[in-house]
Design a protein around this motif. Structure first.
Motif, PDB file in Angstrom:
ATOM      1  N   HIS A  56       0.780  -0.874   0.196  1.00 41.20           N
ATOM      2  CA  HIS A  56       0.300   0.020  -0.429  1.00 41.20           C
ATOM      3  C   HIS A  56       0.774   0.605  -0.041  1.00 41.20           C
ATOM      4  O   HIS A  56       1.677   1.211   1.677  1.00 41.20           O
ATOM      5  CB  HIS A  56      -0.897  -0.202   1.114  1.00 41.20           C
ATOM      6  N   GLU A  57       0.823   2.248  -0.805  1.00 41.34           N
ATOM      7  CA  GLU A  57       2.184   2.967  -1.301  1.00 41.34           C
ATOM      8  C   GLU A  57       3.758   2.850  -1.130  1.00 41.34           C
ATOM      9  O   GLU A  57       4.553   2.092  -1.602  1.00 41.34           O
ATOM     10  CB  GLU A  57       1.117   4.181  -0.643  1.00 41.34           C
ATOM     11  N   LEU A  58       3.330   3.645   0.352  1.00 43.91           N
ATOM     12  CA  LEU A  58       4.866   3.395   0.126  1.00 43.91           C
ATOM     13  C   LEU A  58       5.429   1.976   1.186  1.00 43.91           C
ATOM     14  O   LEU A  58       6.742   1.163   1.547  1.00 43.91           O
ATOM     15  CB  LEU A  58       5.153   4.037   1.594  1.00 43.91           C
ATOM     16  N   VAL A  59       4.394   1.212   2.481  1.00 41.75           N
ATOM     17  CA  VAL A  59       4.881   0.135   3.259  1.00 41.75           C
ATOM     18  C   VAL A  59       4.730  -1.378   2.697  1.00 41.75           C
ATOM     19  O   VAL A  59       3.568  -1.282   2.009  1.00 41.75           O
ATOM     20  CB  VAL A  59       4.579   0.838   4.714  1.00 41.75           C
ATOM     21  N   ARG A  60       5.238  -2.001   2.202  1.00 38.95           N
ATOM     22  CA  ARG A  60       5.651  -3.436   2.092  1.00 38.95           C
ATOM     23  C   ARG A  60       5.075  -4.278   3.065  1.00 38.95           C
ATOM     24  O   ARG A  60       6.258  -4.406   3.671  1.00 38.95           O
ATOM     25  CB  ARG A  60       6.573  -3.960   0.642  1.00 38.95           C
ATOM     26  N   PHE A  61       4.315  -5.173   3.394  1.00 39.63           N
ATOM     27  CA  PHE A  61       4.760  -6.418   4.077  1.00 39.63           C
ATOM     28  C   PHE A  61       4.907  -7.015   3.699  1.00 39.63           C
ATOM     29  O   PHE A  61       3.841  -7.956   2.189  1.00 39.63           O
ATOM     30  CB  PHE A  61       2.664  -6.509   5.009  1.00 39.63           C
ATOM     31  N   LEU A  86       1.348   2.479  11.705  1.00 38.93           N
ATOM     32  CA  LEU A  86       1.701   1.765  10.435  1.00 38.93           C
ATOM     33  C   LEU A  86       1.821   3.445   9.789  1.00 38.93           C
ATOM     34  O   LEU A  86       0.707   3.503   9.241  1.00 38.93           O
ATOM     35  CB  LEU A  86       2.270   0.464   9.778  1.00 38.93           C
ATOM     36  N   PRO A  87       3.082   3.646   9.144  1.00 37.41           N
ATOM     37  CA  PRO A  87       2.454   5.308   8.399  1.00 37.41           C
ATOM     38  C   PRO A  87       2.249   4.868   6.605  1.00 37.41           C
ATOM     39  O   PRO A  87       2.692   3.879   6.440  1.00 37.41           O
ATOM     40  CB  PRO A  87       3.914   6.225   8.333  1.00 37.41           C
ATOM     41  N   ARG A  88       1.148   5.158   5.851  1.00 37.64           N
ATOM     42  CA  ARG A  88       1.140   4.536   4.833  1.00 37.64           C
ATOM     43  C   ARG A  88       0.769   6.095   3.566  1.00 37.64           C
ATOM     44  O   ARG A  88       0.917   5.866   2.437  1.00 37.64           O
ATOM     45  CB  ARG A  88      -0.340   4.135   4.383  1.00 37.64           C
ATOM     46  N   GLU A  89       1.723   7.874   3.877  1.00 34.53           N
ATOM     47  CA  GLU A  89       1.612   7.976   3.507  1.00 34.53           C
ATOM     48  C   GLU A  89       3.061   8.964   3.653  1.00 34.53           C
ATOM     49  O   GLU A  89       3.628   9.360   4.620  1.00 34.53           O
ATOM     50  CB  GLU A  89       0.423   9.462   2.817  1.00 34.53           C
ATOM     51  N   LEU A  90       3.609   9.302   2.749  1.00 36.05           N
ATOM     52  CA  LEU A  90       4.323  10.753   2.470  1.00 36.05           C
ATOM     53  C   LEU A  90       4.317  12.002   2.170  1.00 36.05           C
ATOM     54  O   LEU A  90       3.885  12.529   1.257  1.00 36.05           O
ATOM     55  CB  LEU A  90       5.946   9.707   1.852  1.00 36.05           C
ATOM     56  N   PRO A  91       4.586  12.496   3.250  1.00 34.53           N
ATOM     57  CA  PRO A  91       4.492  14.047   3.303  1.00 34.53           C
ATOM     58  C   PRO A  91       4.708  14.723   1.848  1.00 34.53           C
ATOM     59  O   PRO A  91       5.765  14.465   1.286  1.00 34.53           O
ATOM     60  CB  PRO A  91       4.933  14.983   4.881  1.00 34.53           C
ATOM     61  N   PRO A  92       4.131  15.620   0.895  1.00 35.44           N
ATOM     62  CA  PRO A  92       4.635  16.280  -0.235  1.00 35.44           C
ATOM     63  C   PRO A  92       5.971  17.010   0.102  1.00 35.44           C
ATOM     64  O   PRO A  92       6.634  17.073  -0.567  1.00 35.44           O
ATOM     65  CB  PRO A  92       4.051  16.696  -0.668  1.00 35.44           C
ATOM     66  N   ASP A  93       6.237  17.558   1.052  1.00 34.78           N
ATOM     67  CA  ASP A  93       7.263  18.357   1.705  1.00 34.78           C
ATOM     68  C   ASP A  93       8.553  17.234   1.802  1.00 34.78           C
ATOM     69  O   ASP A  93       9.682  17.690   3.098  1.00 34.78           O
ATOM     70  CB  ASP A  93       6.976  19.147   2.545  1.00 34.78           C
ATOM     71  N   ALA A  94       8.285  16.432   1.814  1.00 30.78           N
ATOM     72  CA  ALA A  94       9.786  15.228   2.195  1.00 30.78           C
ATOM     73  C   ALA A  94      10.853  14.744   1.589  1.00 30.78           C
ATOM     74  O   ALA A  94      10.760  15.425   0.915  1.00 30.78           O
ATOM     75  CB  ALA A  94       9.117  13.881   2.632  1.00 30.78           C
ATOM     76  N   PRO A  95      12.133  15.267   2.087  1.00 32.71           N
ATOM     77  CA  PRO A  95      13.407  15.544   1.706  1.00 32.71           C
ATOM     78  C   PRO A  95      13.351  13.993   1.398  1.00 32.71           C
ATOM     79  O   PRO A  95      14.901  14.506   0.567  1.00 32.71           O
ATOM     80  CB  PRO A  95      14.390  16.172   2.640  1.00 32.71           C
ATOM     81  N   VAL A  96      13.241  12.671   1.594  1.00 33.68           N
ATOM     82  CA  VAL A  96      13.225  12.339   0.827  1.00 33.68           C
ATOM     83  C   VAL A  96      12.384  11.166   0.419  1.00 33.68           C
ATOM     84  O   VAL A  96      11.475  11.573   0.590  1.00 33.68           O
ATOM     85  CB  VAL A  96      14.742  11.223   2.083  1.00 33.68           C
ATOM     86  N   SER A  97      12.658  10.304  -0.045  1.00 33.04           N
ATOM     87  CA  SER A  97      11.723   9.047  -0.682  1.00 33.04           C
ATOM     88  C   SER A  97      11.709   8.478   0.068  1.00 33.04           C
ATOM     89  O   SER A  97      12.444   8.001   0.606  1.00 33.04           O
ATOM     90  CB  SER A  97      11.882   8.631  -2.314  1.00 33.04           C
ATOM     91  N   ILE A  98      10.574   7.120   0.767  1.00 31.88           N
ATOM     92  CA  ILE A  98      10.981   6.058   1.327  1.00 31.88           C
ATOM     93  C   ILE A  98      10.522   5.088   1.015  1.00 31.88           C
ATOM     94  O   ILE A  98       9.415   4.844   0.699  1.00 31.88           O
ATOM     95  CB  ILE A  98      10.801   6.345   2.986  1.00 31.88           C
ATOM     96  N   ALA A  99      10.895   3.686   1.416  1.00 30.90           N
ATOM     97  CA  ALA A  99      10.285   2.170   1.678  1.00 30.90           C
ATOM     98  C   ALA A  99      10.495   1.569   2.722  1.00 30.90           C
ATOM     99  O   ALA A  99      11.645   1.750   3.214  1.00 30.90           O
ATOM    100  CB  ALA A  99      10.576   1.489  -0.545  1.00 30.90           C
TER     101      ALA A  99
END
Length: 310
Positions: A56-61, A86-99
């Motif tokens: 689901h978006e950024l987090v993989r199980f 657990l987080p499932r969204e990344l804020p638009p102002d985040a300085p990083v991409s995350i998985a």
């Protein structure tokens, strides 16, 4: 709700207040939020040995959640509550991409991670690992997430860890004194500056643009063992194109068919060879885990988070 609180009550003083609210009030609020905004249906994991990817978006199980027909309602609710945190969204102002990837040892995980934007263009990333396994650790990780959301010093990671330490030490009941957490708390500013503290947790890793890997070493006690503990705050940088890897000790301590462990050296060698996006790195690292360890015989939760600076 009452039956779930009984399990929390065995571990925690439910009269303890966080931000002016008791633990039952905070737990009930989280459950009501879950009912209003249900977590995605991750589906059935199927038989052991057949690993399915749910995302689901950024987090993989992988092989999560460990739900099964006939599971006790209380356990099912606790399980869903934990994954709802657990987080499932990344804020638009985040300085990083995350998985990130979480492989649960059983029906609930003692591992948890999160991130959020802070004032002044700062960004907090954290990962924690509760002592023990299973339901006990899973319930404790939910409490720790509530505490993190309510600390006042989120942009000062040393103080954040100190506040968490005092709160956990104060609310754990006497018969649960062996309950503690390790963790890494890290704040990025808008210009690549990085401040971090590690509370008894394996060192985070940064892969530079040249492929060299360095450790984020910070030696402080785990959270919740002794009240009044102070936490060292260290500095580094995460430049554009550099990759951060945070993980729990279940990754290092996986046992291979030869009896050896995955280990820090193997992990650093893996990261040195990765120059892709976070989603690619997490996928390849999980495949490396599968190749090394029979995932049907895990001894611990396995969690890792990859962030790449824009």
């Amino acid at each position: 709700m009452r039956r779930l609180l009984e399990d929390f009550e065995r571990l925690f003083d439910l009269d303890y207040e966080i931000g002016g609210r008791t633990l039952p009030a905070l737990i009930e609020s989280a459950i009501l939020e879950l009912e209003r905004h249900p977590a995605p249906d991750w589906g059935s994991a199927g038989p052991r040995g057949r690993v399915e990817l749910a995302e689901h978006e950024l987090v993989r199980f992988y092989y999560v959640p460990h739900l099964f027909p006939g599971m006790e309602l209380k356990l099912r609710l606790a399980h869903k509550l934990q994954f709802h945190l657990l987080p499932r969204e990344l804020p638009p102002d985040a300085p990083v991409s995350i998985a990130a990837v979480l492989e649960s040892f059983c029906h609930m995980s003692g591992d948890l991670f999160g991130w959020q934007s802070l004032s002044g263009g700062k960004f907090l990333i954290w990962i924690v690992d509760l002592s023990g396994h299973g339901v006990r650790s899973g319930l404790a990780s939910a409490i720790l997430k509530v505490m993190i959301d309510n600390v006042t010093a989120r942009d000062r990671v040393g103080e954040l860890a100190a506040q968490l330490n005092d709160a956990l030490a104060a609310c754990v009941r006497t018969d649960g004194r062996s309950l503690f957490a390790t963790g890494v708390f890290l704040v990025l500013d808008g210009e690549g500056g990085l401040r971090f503290t590690s509370a008894g947790h394996p060192a985070g890793l940064i892969r530079g643009a040249d492929g060299r890997v360095r450790e984020l070493v910070s030696n402080s006690r785990p959270i919740g063992m002794f009240s009044g503990q102070r936490y060292q705050e260290d500095e580094d940088r995460l430049e554009p194109g550099e990759t951060l890897l945070l993980y729990t000790d279940g990754l290092l301590e996986m046992t291979g068919t030869d009896g050896g462990t995955f280990g820090a050296e193997r992990l650093q060698e893996f990261l040195a060879g990765q120059d892709g996006a976070p989603e690619s790195i997490t996928r390849e690292l999980y495949r490396a885990c599968q190749a090394f360890q029979d995932m049907d015989k895990l001894d611990d939760d396995i969690t890792f988070l990859v962030a790449r600076a824009h």
